[in-house]
Design a protein around this motif. Structure first.
Motif, PDB file in Angstrom:
ATOM      1  N   MET A   1     -43.993  18.984  39.961  1.00 34.21           N
ATOM      2  CA  MET A   1     -43.324  19.484  38.724  1.00 34.21           C
ATOM      3  C   MET A   1     -42.219  18.353  38.684  1.00 34.21           C
ATOM      4  SD  MET A   1     -41.010  22.752  39.717  1.00 34.21           S
ATOM      5  CE  MET A   1     -42.436  23.743  40.390  1.00 34.21           C
ATOM      6  N   THR A   2     -41.781  17.792  39.868  1.00 30.70           N
ATOM      7  CA  THR A   2     -40.969  16.722  39.664  1.00 30.70           C
ATOM      8  C   THR A   2     -41.442  15.299  38.879  1.00 30.70           C
ATOM      9  OG1 THR A   2     -39.661  17.298  41.656  1.00 30.70           O
ATOM     10  CG2 THR A   2     -39.432  15.137  41.105  1.00 30.70           C
ATOM     11  N   GLU A   3     -42.674  14.956  39.685  1.00 28.70           N
ATOM     12  CA  GLU A   3     -43.525  13.839  39.014  1.00 28.70           C
ATOM     13  C   GLU A   3     -43.751  14.054  37.294  1.00 28.70           C
ATOM     14  OE1 GLU A   3     -46.920  13.309  41.375  1.00 28.70           O
ATOM     15  OE2 GLU A   3     -45.680  13.183  43.249  1.00 28.70           O
ATOM     16  N   ALA A   4     -43.985  15.284  36.992  1.00 30.08           N
ATOM     17  CA  ALA A   4     -44.104  15.610  35.657  1.00 30.08           C
ATOM     18  C   ALA A   4     -42.990  15.523  34.778  1.00 30.08           C
ATOM     19  CB  ALA A   4     -44.874  16.819  35.562  1.00 30.08           C
ATOM     20  N   GLY A   5     -41.631  15.677  35.279  1.00 31.07           N
ATOM     21  CA  GLY A   5     -40.621  15.623  34.576  1.00 31.07           C
ATOM     22  C   GLY A   5     -39.483  16.732  34.480  1.00 31.07           C
ATOM     23  N   ALA A   6     -39.565  17.640  35.592  1.00 28.40           N
ATOM     24  CA  ALA A   6     -38.853  18.912  35.344  1.00 28.40           C
ATOM     25  C   ALA A   6     -37.536  18.528  35.580  1.00 28.40           C
ATOM     26  CB  ALA A   6     -39.091  19.863  36.452  1.00 28.40           C
ATOM     27  N   ASP A   7     -36.485  18.925  34.997  1.00 29.08           N
ATOM     28  CA  ASP A   7     -34.965  18.683  35.026  1.00 29.08           C
ATOM     29  C   ASP A   7     -34.239  19.413  36.028  1.00 29.08           C
ATOM     30  OD1 ASP A   7     -34.599  16.522  32.988  1.00 29.08           O
ATOM     31  OD2 ASP A   7     -35.535  18.184  31.926  1.00 29.08           O
ATOM     32  N   VAL A   8     -34.646  20.617  36.106  1.00 24.39           N
ATOM     33  CA  VAL A   8     -33.969  21.843  37.096  1.00 24.39           C
ATOM     34  C   VAL A   8     -35.041  22.775  37.782  1.00 24.39           C
ATOM     35  CG1 VAL A   8     -32.436  23.827  37.353  1.00 24.39           C
ATOM     36  CG2 VAL A   8     -31.800  21.962  35.576  1.00 24.39           C
ATOM     37  N   ILE A   9     -35.136  22.745  38.805  1.00 24.49           N
ATOM     38  CA  ILE A   9     -35.972  23.697  39.398  1.00 24.49           C
ATOM     39  C   ILE A   9     -35.503  24.938  39.962  1.00 24.49           C
ATOM     40  CG2 ILE A   9     -37.905  23.859  41.483  1.00 24.49           C
ATOM     41  CD1 ILE A   9     -38.089  20.729  40.822  1.00 24.49           C
ATOM     42  N   VAL A  10     -36.015  26.014  39.945  1.00 23.24           N
ATOM     43  CA  VAL A  10     -35.573  27.274  40.142  1.00 23.24           C
ATOM     44  C   VAL A  10     -36.216  28.257  40.947  1.00 23.24           C
ATOM     45  CG1 VAL A  10     -34.369  29.642  39.475  1.00 23.24           C
ATOM     46  CG2 VAL A  10     -34.095  27.642  37.968  1.00 23.24           C
TER      47      VAL A  10
ATOM     48  N   TRP B   1     -37.216  22.311  49.529  1.00 22.93           N
ATOM     49  CA  TRP B   1     -37.480  22.068  48.092  1.00 22.93           C
ATOM     50  C   TRP B   1     -36.656  20.860  47.521  1.00 22.93           C
ATOM     51  CZ3 TRP B   1     -39.210  26.198  44.244  1.00 22.93           C
ATOM     52  CH2 TRP B   1     -39.997  26.952  44.794  1.00 22.93           C
ATOM     53  N   ARG B   2     -35.285  20.636  47.754  1.00 23.07           N
ATOM     54  CA  ARG B   2     -34.386  19.585  47.515  1.00 23.07           C
ATOM     55  C   ARG B   2     -34.551  18.172  47.983  1.00 23.07           C
ATOM     56  NH1 ARG B   2     -28.897  23.177  47.803  1.00 23.07           N
ATOM     57  NH2 ARG B   2     -29.158  23.915  45.889  1.00 23.07           N
ATOM     58  N   ALA B   3     -35.571  18.201  49.368  1.00 25.96           N
ATOM     59  CA  ALA B   3     -35.829  16.938  50.086  1.00 25.96           C
ATOM     60  C   ALA B   3     -37.008  16.709  49.448  1.00 25.96           C
ATOM     61  CB  ALA B   3     -36.061  17.317  51.326  1.00 25.96           C
ATOM     62  N   ALA B   4     -38.044  17.719  49.076  1.00 27.17           N
ATOM     63  CA  ALA B   4     -39.171  17.114  48.417  1.00 27.17           C
ATOM     64  C   ALA B   4     -39.174  16.917  46.920  1.00 27.17           C
ATOM     65  CB  ALA B   4     -40.220  18.494  48.240  1.00 27.17           C
ATOM     66  N   ALA B   5     -37.959  17.108  46.140  1.00 23.52           N
ATOM     67  CA  ALA B   5     -37.740  16.694  44.747  1.00 23.52           C
ATOM     68  C   ALA B   5     -37.391  15.403  45.059  1.00 23.52           C
ATOM     69  CB  ALA B   5     -36.910  17.653  44.247  1.00 23.52           C
TER      70      ALA B   5
ATOM     71  N   PRO C   1     -34.242  15.788  40.163  1.00 22.25           N
ATOM     72  CA  PRO C   1     -34.097  17.296  39.610  1.00 22.25           C
ATOM     73  C   PRO C   1     -33.069  18.272  40.216  1.00 22.25           C
ATOM     74  CG  PRO C   1     -36.390  16.577  39.767  1.00 22.25           C
ATOM     75  CD  PRO C   1     -35.583  15.606  40.360  1.00 22.25           C
ATOM     76  N   ASP C   2     -32.495  18.969  39.778  1.00 23.60           N
ATOM     77  CA  ASP C   2     -31.533  19.990  40.686  1.00 23.60           C
ATOM     78  C   ASP C   2     -32.304  21.052  40.850  1.00 23.60           C
ATOM     79  OD1 ASP C   2     -29.257  21.349  41.426  1.00 23.60           O
ATOM     80  OD2 ASP C   2     -28.738  22.187  39.399  1.00 23.60           O
ATOM     81  N   VAL C   3     -32.287  21.463  42.265  1.00 27.53           N
ATOM     82  CA  VAL C   3     -32.846  22.625  42.789  1.00 27.53           C
ATOM     83  C   VAL C   3     -31.819  23.524  43.031  1.00 27.53           C
ATOM     84  CG1 VAL C   3     -34.153  23.542  44.573  1.00 27.53           C
ATOM     85  CG2 VAL C   3     -34.820  21.131  43.686  1.00 27.53           C
ATOM     86  N   THR C   4     -31.903  24.777  42.425  1.00 28.80           N
ATOM     87  CA  THR C   4     -30.776  25.715  42.468  1.00 28.80           C
ATOM     88  C   THR C   4     -31.084  26.684  43.749  1.00 28.80           C
ATOM     89  OG1 THR C   4     -32.017  27.528  41.286  1.00 28.80           O
ATOM     90  CG2 THR C   4     -31.062  25.757  39.906  1.00 28.80           C
TER      91      THR C   4
END
Length: 246
Positions: free
Chosen positions: A98-107, A129-133, A146-149
């Motif tokens: 989802m990061t590669e596809a353009g997600a701005d925020v990941i919850v 998840w933050r490291a993966a993003a 992307p911001d991972v909440t």
């Protein structure tokens, strides 16, 4: 843009020398074996991009002369993906895609039917998840990480939906029982989009009820049932074609 992007919190003005150390510098110098004279694009992960050239190397750091700086415009509408926790072996894959596809925020969302349970290890899961993003953003050369909440519960997701709708956005719960098709979403004028991806076992009836009551639409993404780890990336691709994001 140079072929390689690395993230640095503080980027000097053109003519200054940036020091890339820590995990980023170690990866650049030791794993990538970047040498003097190679071009590097630096980013602060919040839109700032700087073309630079390596002027010195060490075991775990690079010194780079900043050549220019620009600020990348964020794509619109911004997209938040609410991702039910996948099984551990596919969890970080979902974030990468989802990061590669353009997600701005990941919850990350602890849905009722999730096999994975983060109740006692939420901080550790969020950190992964933050490291993966961050790694996926570097790989895909994104100026924005992307911001991972923190971990969300269902009530938190419902609150997010209400806020999004009140502010002129739309929320879509990807579900095989959806009466509308994904391509029928009114995304052209939306101020923001929330995509809700359920777990492998699907969304619970109470979750669908809570989300639709809050203002979300249940939509059918396509003719096949997708894995929870890939659904967000497919939806983001479809959304990119429907909007000016691509």
């Amino acid at each position: 843009m140079a072929a390689t992007v690395f993230y640095l919190d503080e980027i000097p003005e053109p003519g200054g020398v940036a020091v890339l150390d820590g995990p980023e510098g170690r990866h650049a110098a030791t794993v990538r074996r970047i040498r003097v004279g190679e071009p590097i694009t630096l980013s602060d992960g919040a839109g700032l991009l700087a073309e630079s050239e390596v002027v010195a190397t060490a075991k775990d750091r690079l010194d780079l002369k900043v050549l220019n700086r620009v600020v990348a415009e964020p794509v619109t509408p911004p997209v938040t993906v609410v991702q039910a926790l996948p099984k551990s072996d596919r969890s970080e894959l979902a974030v990468e895609l989802m990061t590669e596809a353009g997600a701005d925020v990941i919850v990350p969302w602890q849905a009722a039917r999730c096999v994975a349970n983060w109740e006692r290890k939420a901080d550790k899961g969020v950190d992964k998840w933050r490291a993966a993003a961050r790694a996926a953003a570097r790989q895909s050369r994104r100026p924005y990480i992307p911001d991972v909440t923190d971990l969300y519960r269902t009530t938190d997701v419902a609150d997010l939906i209400r806020t999004t709708v009140v502010e002129g956005g739309i929320a879509a719960a990807l579900h095989e029982s959806g009466a509308a098709r994904f391509t029928e979403l009114s995304v052209a004028t939306a101020t923001g989009v929330v995509l809700i991806v359920g777990p492998e076992g699907g969304l619970d009836d109470s979750e669908i009820a809570a989300f639709t009551e809050a203002g979300a639409q249940a939509v059918l993404l396509g003719p096949t049932v997708l894995r929870t780890s890939t659904a967000a990336a497919v939806a983001l691709g479809a959304l990119g074609a429907l909007t000016s994001r691509w």
